[in-house]
Motif scaffolding. Sequence first.
Motif, PDB file in Angstrom:
ATOM      1  N   GLY A 141       4.116   1.925   7.254  1.00 29.45           N
ATOM      2  CA  GLY A 141       4.856   3.023   6.636  1.00 29.45           C
ATOM      3  C   GLY A 141       4.734   3.060   5.131  1.00 29.45           C
ATOM      4  N   ASP A 142       5.683   3.751   4.537  1.00 26.60           N
ATOM      5  CA  ASP A 142       5.708   4.030   3.105  1.00 26.60           C
ATOM      6  C   ASP A 142       6.812   3.187   2.476  1.00 26.60           C
ATOM      7  N   ILE A 143       6.452   2.373   1.512  1.00 22.56           N
ATOM      8  CA  ILE A 143       7.434   1.440   0.936  1.00 22.56           C
ATOM      9  C   ILE A 143       8.578   2.180   0.226  1.00 22.56           C
ATOM     10  N   THR A 144       8.309   3.388  -0.251  1.00 15.43           N
ATOM     11  CA  THR A 144       9.356   4.112  -0.994  1.00 15.43           C
ATOM     12  C   THR A 144      10.513   4.538  -0.095  1.00 15.43           C
ATOM     13  N   LEU A 196       2.785   1.205 -16.837  1.00 18.67           N
ATOM     14  CA  LEU A 196       2.973   2.636 -17.136  1.00 18.67           C
ATOM     15  C   LEU A 196       2.615   3.537 -15.952  1.00 18.67           C
ATOM     16  N   GLY A 197       2.531   2.958 -14.772  1.00 19.37           N
ATOM     17  CA  GLY A 197       2.226   3.747 -13.579  1.00 19.37           C
ATOM     18  C   GLY A 197       0.739   3.797 -13.312  1.00 19.37           C
ATOM     19  N   GLY A 198       0.376   4.422 -12.192  1.00 18.45           N
ATOM     20  CA  GLY A 198      -1.023   4.480 -11.796  1.00 18.45           C
ATOM     21  C   GLY A 198      -1.149   5.189 -10.469  1.00 18.45           C
ATOM     22  N   GLY A 199      -2.163   4.821  -9.700  1.00 18.25           N
ATOM     23  CA  GLY A 199      -2.363   5.421  -8.378  1.00 18.25           C
ATOM     24  C   GLY A 199      -1.753   4.549  -7.290  1.00 18.25           C
ATOM     25  N   GLY A 200      -2.198   4.755  -6.069  1.00 18.23           N
ATOM     26  CA  GLY A 200      -1.786   3.904  -4.950  1.00 18.23           C
ATOM     27  C   GLY A 200      -0.288   3.794  -4.802  1.00 18.23           C
ATOM     28  N   VAL A 201       0.159   2.592  -4.481  1.00 19.70           N
ATOM     29  CA  VAL A 201       1.585   2.383  -4.240  1.00 19.70           C
ATOM     30  C   VAL A 201       2.394   2.562  -5.532  1.00 19.70           C
ATOM     31  N   ASP A 202       1.793   2.212  -6.646  1.00 19.41           N
ATOM     32  CA  ASP A 202       2.438   2.364  -7.956  1.00 19.41           C
ATOM     33  C   ASP A 202       2.776   3.845  -8.210  1.00 19.41           C
ATOM     34  N   GLY A 203       1.799   4.712  -7.969  1.00 21.49           N
ATOM     35  CA  GLY A 203       2.022   6.151  -8.138  1.00 21.49           C
ATOM     36  C   GLY A 203       3.108   6.662  -7.209  1.00 21.49           C
ATOM     37  N   PHE A 237       7.605  -5.760   0.499  1.00 28.68           N
ATOM     38  CA  PHE A 237       6.343  -5.931  -0.229  1.00 28.68           C
ATOM     39  C   PHE A 237       5.275  -4.983   0.290  1.00 28.68           C
ATOM     40  N   PRO A 238       4.455  -4.450  -0.610  1.00 22.19           N
ATOM     41  CA  PRO A 238       3.198  -3.830  -0.176  1.00 22.19           C
ATOM     42  C   PRO A 238       2.124  -4.924  -0.140  1.00 22.19           C
ATOM     43  N   SER A 239       0.932  -4.565   0.231  1.00 18.85           N
ATOM     44  CA  SER A 239      -0.183  -5.514   0.253  1.00 18.85           C
ATOM     45  C   SER A 239      -0.823  -5.547  -1.138  1.00 18.85           C
ATOM     46  N   PHE A 283       7.207  -6.623   5.213  1.00 14.81           N
ATOM     47  CA  PHE A 283       5.840  -6.347   4.757  1.00 14.81           C
ATOM     48  C   PHE A 283       5.490  -4.945   5.218  1.00 14.81           C
ATOM     49  N   VAL A 284       5.327  -4.057   4.253  1.00  9.31           N
ATOM     50  CA  VAL A 284       5.080  -2.653   4.577  1.00  9.31           C
ATOM     51  C   VAL A 284       3.568  -2.401   4.549  1.00  9.31           C
ATOM     52  N   CYS A 285       3.043  -2.072   5.714  1.00 10.08           N
ATOM     53  CA  CYS A 285       1.596  -1.920   5.878  1.00 10.08           C
ATOM     54  C   CYS A 285       1.243  -0.442   5.845  1.00 10.08           C
ATOM     55  N   PHE A 286       0.307  -0.102   4.986  1.00  5.44           N
ATOM     56  CA  PHE A 286      -0.112   1.290   4.825  1.00  5.44           C
ATOM     57  C   PHE A 286      -1.365   1.475   5.669  1.00  5.44           C
ATOM     58  N   GLY A 287      -1.179   1.925   6.874  1.00  7.88           N
ATOM     59  CA  GLY A 287      -2.320   2.143   7.772  1.00  7.88           C
ATOM     60  C   GLY A 287      -2.460   1.059   8.816  1.00  7.88           C
ATOM     61  N   ALA A 314       1.709  -3.146  -9.523  1.00  7.41           N
ATOM     62  CA  ALA A 314       1.531  -2.417 -10.790  1.00  7.41           C
ATOM     63  C   ALA A 314       0.276  -2.896 -11.514  1.00  7.41           C
ATOM     64  N   ASN A 315       0.091  -2.427 -12.720  1.00 10.47           N
ATOM     65  CA  ASN A 315      -0.964  -2.959 -13.602  1.00 10.47           C
ATOM     66  C   ASN A 315      -0.290  -3.478 -14.871  1.00 10.47           C
ATOM     67  N   THR A 316      -1.053  -4.165 -15.717  1.00 15.57           N
ATOM     68  CA  THR A 316      -0.438  -4.887 -16.838  1.00 15.57           C
ATOM     69  C   THR A 316       0.284  -3.968 -17.831  1.00 15.57           C
ATOM     70  N   THR A 362      -4.860  -5.367  -2.646  1.00 15.14           N
ATOM     71  CA  THR A 362      -5.892  -5.081  -1.620  1.00 15.14           C
ATOM     72  C   THR A 362      -6.363  -3.632  -1.616  1.00 15.14           C
ATOM     73  N   GLY A 363      -5.861  -2.807  -2.526  1.00 13.37           N
ATOM     74  CA  GLY A 363      -6.321  -1.423  -2.637  1.00 13.37           C
ATOM     75  C   GLY A 363      -7.315  -1.313  -3.780  1.00 13.37           C
ATOM     76  N   ALA A 364      -6.904  -0.686  -4.848  1.00 15.37           N
ATOM     77  CA  ALA A 364      -7.775  -0.475  -6.015  1.00 15.37           C
ATOM     78  C   ALA A 364      -8.339  -1.783  -6.561  1.00 15.37           C
ATOM     79  N   TYR A 365      -7.598  -2.882  -6.430  1.00 16.78           N
ATOM     80  CA  TYR A 365      -8.027  -4.150  -7.014  1.00 16.78           C
ATOM     81  C   TYR A 365      -8.974  -4.944  -6.124  1.00 16.78           C
ATOM     82  N   GLY A 366      -9.196  -4.481  -4.898  1.00 17.99           N
ATOM     83  CA  GLY A 366     -10.317  -4.980  -4.094  1.00 17.99           C
ATOM     84  C   GLY A 366     -10.221  -6.371  -3.500  1.00 17.99           C
TER      85      GLY A 366
HETATM   86  N1  AR6 Z   1       3.606   2.326   0.653  1.00 14.99           N
HETATM   87  C1  AR6 Z   1       3.078   1.134   1.009  1.00 14.99           C
HETATM   88  N2  AR6 Z   1       1.814   0.768   0.726  1.00 14.99           N
HETATM   89  C2  AR6 Z   1       1.051   1.667   0.057  1.00 14.99           C
HETATM   90  C3  AR6 Z   1       1.527   2.927  -0.358  1.00 14.99           C
HETATM   91  C4  AR6 Z   1       2.873   3.243  -0.027  1.00 14.99           C
HETATM   92  N3  AR6 Z   1       3.423   4.403  -0.370  1.00 14.99           N
HETATM   93  N4  AR6 Z   1       0.506   3.575  -0.999  1.00 14.99           N
HETATM   94  C5  AR6 Z   1      -0.557   2.742  -0.986  1.00 14.99           C
HETATM   95  N5  AR6 Z   1      -0.243   1.596  -0.348  1.00 14.99           N
HETATM   96  P1  AR6 Z   1      -2.971  -0.278  -4.497  1.00 14.99           P
HETATM   97  P2  AR6 Z   1      -3.611  -2.754  -5.986  1.00 14.99           P
HETATM   98  C6  AR6 Z   1      -1.077   0.402  -0.083  1.00 14.99           C
HETATM   99  O1  AR6 Z   1      -4.290   0.309  -4.840  1.00 14.99           O
HETATM  100  O2  AR6 Z   1      -4.813  -3.002  -5.150  1.00 14.99           O
HETATM  101  C7  AR6 Z   1      -2.601   1.242  -9.143  1.00 14.99           C
HETATM  102  O3  AR6 Z   1      -3.254   2.310  -9.757  1.00 14.99           O
HETATM  103  C8  AR6 Z   1      -2.580   0.536  -0.174  1.00 14.99           C
HETATM  104  O4  AR6 Z   1      -3.101   1.178   0.980  1.00 14.99           O
HETATM  105  O5  AR6 Z   1      -1.761   0.561  -4.572  1.00 14.99           O
HETATM  106  O6  AR6 Z   1      -2.703  -3.896  -6.291  1.00 14.99           O
HETATM  107  C9  AR6 Z   1      -1.874   0.337 -10.120  1.00 14.99           C
HETATM  108  O7  AR6 Z   1      -1.371   1.052 -11.214  1.00 14.99           O
HETATM  109  C10 AR6 Z   1      -2.992  -0.932  -0.224  1.00 14.99           C
HETATM  110  O8  AR6 Z   1      -2.937  -1.499   1.087  1.00 14.99           O
HETATM  111  O9  AR6 Z   1      -2.659  -1.583  -5.416  1.00 14.99           O
HETATM  112  C11 AR6 Z   1      -2.948  -0.620 -10.523  1.00 14.99           C
HETATM  113  O10 AR6 Z   1      -3.761  -0.098 -11.548  1.00 14.99           O
HETATM  114  C12 AR6 Z   1      -1.860  -1.559  -1.064  1.00 14.99           C
HETATM  115  O11 AR6 Z   1      -0.791  -0.584  -1.059  1.00 14.99           O
HETATM  116  C13 AR6 Z   1      -3.768  -0.790  -9.261  1.00 14.99           C
HETATM  117  O12 AR6 Z   1      -3.570   0.411  -8.525  1.00 14.99           O
HETATM  118  C14 AR6 Z   1      -2.227  -1.858  -2.495  1.00 14.99           C
HETATM  119  O13 AR6 Z   1      -3.096  -0.854  -3.016  1.00 14.99           O
HETATM  120  C15 AR6 Z   1      -3.283  -1.929  -8.428  1.00 14.99           C
HETATM  121  O14 AR6 Z   1      -4.150  -2.123  -7.339  1.00 14.99           O
END
Ligand code: AR6
Length: 171
Positions: free
Chosen positions: A10-13, A29-36, A114-116, A152-156, A24-26, A119-123
């Motif tokens: 599901g969605d952590i929010t 100030l926000g970003g994509g993925g879960v941070d956004g 917790f999100p994962s 542990f909230v898993c996205f997908g 987050a990132n250092t 494991t998204g943008a940071y690879g």
């Molecule tokens: N709820 C739960 N998990 C989510 C959600 C959600 N709403 N949206 C995405 N995920 P990532 P990172 C999952 O990229 O790798 C940002 O831009 C996603 O599918 O969000 O730590 C920050 O500002 C994946 O499994 O975080 C940093 O710049 C997991 O959350 C950078 O990305 C983490 O993916 C951090 O990269």
Amino acid sequence: MKEKIRIVEGDITKQEVDAIVNAANTSLLGGGGVDGAIHRAAGPELLEETRQMGGCPTGEARVSKGYNLPAKWVIHTVGPVWAGGHKNEDNLLANCYRNSLTAAVARGAKTVAFPSISTGAYGFPLERATEIAMRETKRFLENNESLEKIVFVCFGERVLKTYQEVFERIF
Ligand code: AR6
């Protein structure tokens, strides 16, 4: 201790817990993925607060209020960027979990989601990251009675399957 762990897709929010963790990132100030997603759901006051924090080093954690989120607190932690595995990534990711849980306890949170992280943008490879998440959480719970539930909230589906498998192995 096993009974304190929940693995959900599901969605952590949307989680009704005391604190959610942000990947987050250092800059904080926000970003994509879960941070956004967290910044959108919490509203603009969250950015006003995190802007005052002056950033956060990788592996550490900072706490803000949750604003429009169901959670009272957001714990912002910065995971490592995966660089092949020889840049201390494992230890830095373990620090994220340990420092986030420590910060949650310090605020009196009993339930944390917790999100994962990383494991998204940071690879960071998913299975390796999940093992670290579970191992650190288990170790923390062994030494701290105050936490009642860790979600542990898993996205997908792929993340969910990996968490379920690793959970059975580690707990
Ligand atoms: N709820 C739960 N998990 C989510 C959600 C959600 N709403 N949206 C995405 N995920 P990532 P990172 C999952 O990229 O790798 C940002 O831009 C996603 O599918 O969000 O730590 C920050 O500002 C994946 O499994 O975080 C940093 O710049 C997991 O959350 C950078 O990305 C983490 O993916 C951090 O990269």
